[in-house]
Design an enzyme around this catalytic site. Sequence first.
Site, PDB file in Angstrom:
ATOM      1  N   CYS A  20      -6.776   0.862   4.373  1.00  0.00           N
ATOM      2  CA  CYS A  20      -7.282  -0.509   4.482  1.00  0.00           C
ATOM      3  C   CYS A  20      -7.001  -1.039   5.894  1.00  0.00           C
ATOM      4  O   CYS A  20      -6.274  -0.419   6.677  1.00  0.00           O
ATOM      5  CB  CYS A  20      -6.630  -1.406   3.427  1.00  0.00           C
ATOM      6  SG  CYS A  20      -4.923  -1.864   3.782  1.00  0.00           S
ATOM      7  N   GLU A  58       0.540   3.902   1.817  1.00  0.00           N
ATOM      8  CA  GLU A  58       0.868   4.369   3.169  1.00  0.00           C
ATOM      9  C   GLU A  58       2.151   3.708   3.678  1.00  0.00           C
ATOM     10  O   GLU A  58       2.981   4.346   4.325  1.00  0.00           O
ATOM     11  CB  GLU A  58      -0.269   4.036   4.145  1.00  0.00           C
ATOM     12  CG  GLU A  58      -1.570   4.767   3.869  1.00  0.00           C
ATOM     13  CD  GLU A  58      -2.540   3.928   3.050  1.00  0.00           C
ATOM     14  OE1 GLU A  58      -2.104   3.259   2.075  1.00  0.00           O
ATOM     15  OE2 GLU A  58      -3.749   3.950   3.363  1.00  0.00           O
ATOM     16  N   CYS A  91       0.820  -1.205   0.000  1.00  0.00           N
ATOM     17  CA  CYS A  91       0.000   0.000   0.000  1.00  0.00           C
ATOM     18  C   CYS A  91       0.863   1.268   0.000  1.00  0.00           C
ATOM     19  O   CYS A  91       2.002   1.270   0.484  1.00  0.00           O
ATOM     20  CB  CYS A  91      -0.888   0.027   1.229  1.00  0.00           C
ATOM     21  SG  CYS A  91      -2.199  -1.197   1.212  1.00  0.00           S
ATOM     22  N   CYS A 100      -3.276  -1.405   6.786  1.00  0.00           N
ATOM     23  CA  CYS A 100      -2.623  -0.113   7.025  1.00  0.00           C
ATOM     24  C   CYS A 100      -3.045   0.488   8.362  1.00  0.00           C
ATOM     25  O   CYS A 100      -2.247   1.155   9.022  1.00  0.00           O
ATOM     26  CB  CYS A 100      -2.915   0.863   5.889  1.00  0.00           C
ATOM     27  SG  CYS A 100      -1.929   0.497   4.425  1.00  0.00           S
TER      28      CYS A 100
HETATM   29 ZN   LIG Z   1      -3.414  -0.377   2.979  1.00  0.00          ZN
END
Ligand SMILES: [Zn+2]
Length: 145
Positions: free
Chosen positions: A103, A63, A61, A106
């Site tokens: 998500c 992040e 991801c 994360c």
């Molecule tokens: Zn994520």
Amino acid sequence: MKHPAKKLTKADQELIAAATAAIKQRYRDDWQEVGAALRTRTGKVYTGVNLDAYLGRMAVCAEAVALGRAFVDLGDAGIDTIVAVRHPAPEEKDRSIAVVSPCGACRELIFDYDPKARVIVPNGRTPGVVPIADLLPNKYRRGEG
Ligand SMILES: [Zn+2]
């Protein structure tokens, strides 16, 4: 305890702009569609974009990429605020790059690196800010505590 989302500060708007610029620059259909930006507790801003992968479970991801860049530079400098934005795919009618929620994975990651982090999330017509703990009630912990 859940709090109502707070209004964005000027610094929050700048973070959204940084995440938006990152994904605008690096967008690739089916590969890079999410940008992220975080501000460390020392006041530095780091951006990331998601790393999609042919082998889906290797995808990372945006992040996490932003956090990794910050960590390599500064070590554990905490996360004051973090945001992710999504770039639309070519076939989507709405062409706006908009704030998206982190998500589940994360949320865990953000909490692990700063349990007091602020997260910019969608909140009706304009984004708002909530504490990471509000996005991850009853967080998983090993053993006691
Ligand atoms: Zn994520």
